[in-house]
Design a protein around this motif. Structure first.
Motif, PDB file in Angstrom:
ATOM      1  N   PHE A 272     -49.717 -10.133  49.496  1.00  0.00           N
ATOM      2  CA  PHE A 272     -48.683  -9.533  48.858  1.00  0.00           C
ATOM      3  C   PHE A 272     -48.308 -10.075  47.572  1.00  0.00           C
ATOM      4  O   PHE A 272     -48.981 -10.799  47.178  1.00  0.00           O
ATOM      5  N   PRO A 273     -47.769  -9.215  46.757  1.00  0.00           N
ATOM      6  CA  PRO A 273     -47.263  -9.772  45.375  1.00  0.00           C
ATOM      7  C   PRO A 273     -46.832 -11.111  45.254  1.00  0.00           C
ATOM      8  O   PRO A 273     -45.774 -11.401  46.019  1.00  0.00           O
ATOM      9  N   GLY A 274     -47.504 -11.998  44.829  1.00  0.00           N
ATOM     10  CA  GLY A 274     -47.060 -13.312  44.443  1.00  0.00           C
ATOM     11  C   GLY A 274     -47.759 -14.226  45.606  1.00  0.00           C
ATOM     12  O   GLY A 274     -47.207 -15.382  45.656  1.00  0.00           O
ATOM     13  N   TYR A 275     -48.569 -13.832  46.528  1.00  0.00           N
ATOM     14  CA  TYR A 275     -48.916 -14.456  47.730  1.00  0.00           C
ATOM     15  C   TYR A 275     -49.705 -15.943  47.071  1.00  0.00           C
ATOM     16  O   TYR A 275     -49.669 -17.035  47.838  1.00  0.00           O
ATOM     17  N   GLU A 276     -50.397 -15.743  45.864  1.00  0.00           N
ATOM     18  CA  GLU A 276     -51.062 -16.845  45.317  1.00  0.00           C
ATOM     19  C   GLU A 276     -50.108 -18.432  45.282  1.00  0.00           C
ATOM     20  O   GLU A 276     -50.736 -19.271  45.446  1.00  0.00           O
ATOM     21  N   THR A 277     -49.007 -17.941  44.736  1.00  0.00           N
ATOM     22  CA  THR A 277     -48.177 -18.919  44.600  1.00  0.00           C
ATOM     23  C   THR A 277     -47.208 -19.378  45.339  1.00  0.00           C
ATOM     24  O   THR A 277     -46.200 -20.231  45.294  1.00  0.00           O
ATOM     25  N   THR A 278     -46.899 -18.620  46.736  1.00  0.00           N
ATOM     26  CA  THR A 278     -45.881 -18.819  47.590  1.00  0.00           C
ATOM     27  C   THR A 278     -46.502 -19.678  48.789  1.00  0.00           C
ATOM     28  O   THR A 278     -47.461 -19.636  49.443  1.00  0.00           O
TER      29      THR A 278
ATOM     30  N   ALA B 136     -33.340   1.372  62.116  1.00  0.00           N
ATOM     31  CA  ALA B 136     -33.631   0.233  61.178  1.00  0.00           C
ATOM     32  C   ALA B 136     -32.107  -0.205  60.576  1.00  0.00           C
ATOM     33  O   ALA B 136     -31.270   0.676  60.184  1.00  0.00           O
ATOM     34  N   LYS B 137     -32.023  -1.601  60.734  1.00  0.00           N
ATOM     35  CA  LYS B 137     -30.744  -1.939  60.385  1.00  0.00           C
ATOM     36  C   LYS B 137     -30.569  -3.223  59.113  1.00  0.00           C
ATOM     37  O   LYS B 137     -29.702  -3.411  58.250  1.00  0.00           O
ATOM     38  N   LYS B 138     -31.613  -3.826  59.166  1.00  0.00           N
ATOM     39  CA  LYS B 138     -31.887  -5.023  58.150  1.00  0.00           C
ATOM     40  C   LYS B 138     -33.233  -4.892  57.467  1.00  0.00           C
ATOM     41  O   LYS B 138     -33.343  -5.955  56.853  1.00  0.00           O
ATOM     42  N   VAL B 139     -34.054  -3.979  57.680  1.00  0.00           N
ATOM     43  CA  VAL B 139     -34.967  -3.722  57.039  1.00  0.00           C
ATOM     44  C   VAL B 139     -35.182  -2.306  56.665  1.00  0.00           C
ATOM     45  O   VAL B 139     -34.707  -1.460  57.260  1.00  0.00           O
ATOM     46  N   PRO B 140     -36.166  -1.848  55.559  1.00  0.00           N
ATOM     47  CA  PRO B 140     -36.286  -0.398  55.298  1.00  0.00           C
ATOM     48  C   PRO B 140     -36.788   0.117  56.625  1.00  0.00           C
ATOM     49  O   PRO B 140     -37.628  -0.421  57.459  1.00  0.00           O
ATOM     50  N   PHE B 141     -36.614   1.493  56.652  1.00  0.00           N
ATOM     51  CA  PHE B 141     -37.289   2.622  57.786  1.00  0.00           C
ATOM     52  C   PHE B 141     -38.783   2.231  57.438  1.00  0.00           C
ATOM     53  O   PHE B 141     -39.698   2.424  58.798  1.00  0.00           O
ATOM     54  N   SER B 142     -39.233   2.461  56.341  1.00  0.00           N
ATOM     55  CA  SER B 142     -40.893   2.278  56.104  1.00  0.00           C
ATOM     56  C   SER B 142     -41.350   1.026  56.815  1.00  0.00           C
ATOM     57  O   SER B 142     -42.385   1.036  57.385  1.00  0.00           O
ATOM     58  N   PHE B 143     -40.740  -0.203  56.807  1.00  0.00           N
ATOM     59  CA  PHE B 143     -41.337  -1.203  57.368  1.00  0.00           C
ATOM     60  C   PHE B 143     -41.287  -1.217  58.745  1.00  0.00           C
ATOM     61  O   PHE B 143     -42.159  -1.781  59.527  1.00  0.00           O
TER      62      PHE B 143
ATOM     63  N   LEU C 184     -42.435 -10.665  62.415  1.00  0.00           N
ATOM     64  CA  LEU C 184     -42.443 -11.535  61.268  1.00  0.00           C
ATOM     65  C   LEU C 184     -41.860 -10.914  60.117  1.00  0.00           C
ATOM     66  O   LEU C 184     -42.559  -9.777  59.502  1.00  0.00           O
ATOM     67  N   VAL C 185     -40.753 -11.134  59.700  1.00  0.00           N
ATOM     68  CA  VAL C 185     -39.952 -10.658  58.762  1.00  0.00           C
ATOM     69  C   VAL C 185     -39.916 -10.867  57.122  1.00  0.00           C
ATOM     70  O   VAL C 185     -39.531 -12.396  57.181  1.00  0.00           O
ATOM     71  N   PRO C 186     -40.587 -10.320  56.322  1.00  0.00           N
ATOM     72  CA  PRO C 186     -40.752 -11.035  54.986  1.00  0.00           C
ATOM     73  C   PRO C 186     -39.189 -11.104  54.087  1.00  0.00           C
ATOM     74  O   PRO C 186     -38.287 -10.817  54.988  1.00  0.00           O
ATOM     75  N   THR C 187     -39.352 -11.558  52.912  1.00  0.00           N
ATOM     76  CA  THR C 187     -38.178 -11.624  52.192  1.00  0.00           C
ATOM     77  C   THR C 187     -37.383 -10.308  51.906  1.00  0.00           C
ATOM     78  O   THR C 187     -38.272  -9.428  51.651  1.00  0.00           O
ATOM     79  N   ASN C 188     -36.234 -10.510  51.593  1.00  0.00           N
ATOM     80  CA  ASN C 188     -35.641  -9.091  51.113  1.00  0.00           C
ATOM     81  C   ASN C 188     -36.336  -8.487  49.737  1.00  0.00           C
ATOM     82  O   ASN C 188     -36.391  -7.125  49.928  1.00  0.00           O
ATOM     83  N   SER C 189     -36.474  -9.326  48.798  1.00  0.00           N
ATOM     84  CA  SER C 189     -37.135  -8.649  47.600  1.00  0.00           C
ATOM     85  C   SER C 189     -38.527  -8.091  48.066  1.00  0.00           C
ATOM     86  O   SER C 189     -38.825  -6.947  47.323  1.00  0.00           O
ATOM     87  N   LEU C 190     -39.398  -8.715  48.747  1.00  0.00           N
ATOM     88  CA  LEU C 190     -40.450  -7.961  49.065  1.00  0.00           C
ATOM     89  C   LEU C 190     -40.648  -6.691  49.979  1.00  0.00           C
ATOM     90  O   LEU C 190     -41.125  -5.769  49.712  1.00  0.00           O
ATOM     91  N   LEU C 191     -39.491  -6.840  50.763  1.00  0.00           N
ATOM     92  CA  LEU C 191     -39.342  -5.530  51.665  1.00  0.00           C
ATOM     93  C   LEU C 191     -38.760  -4.412  50.903  1.00  0.00           C
ATOM     94  O   LEU C 191     -39.203  -3.046  50.776  1.00  0.00           O
ATOM     95  N   GLU C 192     -37.829  -4.616  49.546  1.00  0.00           N
ATOM     96  CA  GLU C 192     -37.554  -3.587  48.565  1.00  0.00           C
ATOM     97  C   GLU C 192     -38.628  -3.280  48.003  1.00  0.00           C
ATOM     98  O   GLU C 192     -38.864  -1.978  47.647  1.00  0.00           O
ATOM     99  N   LYS C 193     -39.646  -4.025  47.654  1.00  0.00           N
ATOM    100  CA  LYS C 193     -40.762  -3.518  46.934  1.00  0.00           C
ATOM    101  C   LYS C 193     -41.534  -2.567  47.544  1.00  0.00           C
ATOM    102  O   LYS C 193     -42.280  -1.672  47.256  1.00  0.00           O
TER     103      LYS C 193
END
Length: 402
Positions: free
Chosen positions: A198-204, A309-316, A353-362
């Motif tokens: 995912f974006p930023g995985y190298e430094t996470t 969906a209630k805490k994640v986007p429907f696409s995820f 496994l649910v990722p961070t909200n910022s990653l879900l938004e991206k």
């Protein structure tokens, strides 16, 4: 214009299909399922289902060009007599026991022509006159073979089929675009949330085996299951019903309109934009789809688990529940069952496994336009199908000359 009408018994011989237990499905050789017959005027180039069949069964229940498959039994009369025609032969394939196979014994009928004619309301209406309704609707061989169909000259059959196939070609092209978009969304999901690139995985940092900020939870924490059902306050006289048989992997192929008083008892689930419907019977058949802007009259069968969906986007949510790993989890929940079916609680208790909200938004920012494009293409398919269906009876009755 006067056309010769001929009994089906002069053109075809009828055979019943292959019946096997649930443990034989999901791997093996190509298999023509009830839902594939129900949802396709002509068999798809590749049959989507598999069964463990023997060489003897493959000979007895073979599929050859010109074969006609007709649903012989169903929960409702409206699902009886749906047909699909083979435009090529399918080596080692077999077909299901809930359909009848009409094998040609005469060359006066063009497979492409009969495939369209058998979907005419006037022909399908004939099934209701012959069929019986006990606990299920059913059709007898002798009644089926006694029915008549028009047999115009071969060149006219070819012209009629060519006109109608123009609409089907448009539908097929849109379906191909939809498939590419779905694959693109799935690749993105897999890259980010399965392969963890995912974006930023190298430094996470990775904490307890998962990227920092990610967490394991149950699906019930991020989605409601069967949140809405039809109520006594329902204000319409009719419904547009989604049954399990009309849903294949990622597609709502059709809806059936019923007056509310005549609707099937399972017509209870209210669906909203972005909901995921997942067939709970034989989950290996993959009867799931994403719902786009349904009408207020759209009602789904209780045979579906409706995930909102209630805490994640429907696409995820959608991309997650159609992964092979999730499907395997559902299938494992049915192990040992005589009637393979999962329950709503199996969805609710699934680990995710649910990722961070910022990653879900991206992810939603990239994936939602793909799914909305699918919605547009699906609507175009619906319009083309409606135009074809309006034209169909006029061509088949000779009202329009070609």
């Amino acid at each position: 214009m006067s056309w010769e009408y001929i009994r089906l018994s002069e053109l075809y011989e009828v055979h019943n299909g292959l019946s096997k237990g649930g443990k034989f499905f999901g791997n093996g050789f190509p298999f023509l399922s009830f839902s594939t017959v129900f949802n396709n005027w002509f068999l798809p180039a590749v049959l989507p289902d598999l069964v463990q069949s023997t060489e003897k069964e493959q000979i007895s229940y073979s599929i050859e060009r010109g074969d006609v498959f007709i649903t012989r039994t169903s929960e409702t009369m409206d699902e009886l007599g749906m047909s699909s025609v083979a435009l090529k032969s399918y080596p080692q394939a077999t077909y299901n026991g809930f359909t009848k196979r009409l094998r040609p014994i005469d060359n006066r009928i063009l497979p492409e022509f009969v495939g369209y004619y058998l979907r005419c309301p006037v022909f399908r209406g004939g099934f209701r006159a012959f069929s019986t309704m006990t606990t299920r609707a059913s059709l007898r061989n002798e009644d089926l073979l006694s029915m008549e169909i028009p047999v115009p000259p071969m060149d006219m059959q070819q012209r009629i089929a060519a006109i109608l196939s123009n609409y089907d070609n448009l539908i097929e092209n849109n379906q191909k675009q939809i498939k590419l978009l779905e694959e693109a969304a799935q690749r993105l999901y897999k890259e980010w949330f399965v392969d963890l690139r995912f974006p930023g995985y190298e430094t996470t940092p990775v904490v307890d085996g998962v990227p920092e900020g990610w967490k394991w939870t149950q699906l019930a924490d991020i989605a409601a299951v069967n949140k809405r059902s039809i109520s006594k306050d329902y204000s319409f006289e009719y419904i547009d019903y989604i049954d399990i048989g009309s849903v294949s992997a990622g597609r709502i192929e059709s809806k059936t309109r019923y007056m509310l008083k005549d609707a099937p008892g399972r017509a209870k689930r209210v669906v909203c934009d972005g909901d995921v419907i997942w067939g709970m019977v034989r989950p290996n058949l993959k009867s799931y789809a994403l719902v786009f802007h349904p009408q207020d009259t759209t009602i789904a069968s209780t045979g579906f688990a409706v995930l909102s969906a209630k805490k994640v986007p429907f696409s995820f949510l959608y991309c997650h529940v159609i992964q092979d790993e999730f499907i395997s989890y559902l299938v494992n929940c049915t192990n040992g069952a005589a009637y393979p079916a999962v329950k709503p609680i199996h969805f609710e208790e699934a680990n995710i496994l649910v990722p961070t909200n910022s990653l879900l938004e991206k992810f939603q920012a990239l994936a939602e336009p793909m799914f909305r494009k699918i919605e547009v293409l699906s609507k175009q398919i619906e319009v083309a199908a409606e135009a074809r269906d309006r034209l169909l009876p006029k061509l088949m009755s000779g009202e329009l000359e070609v």
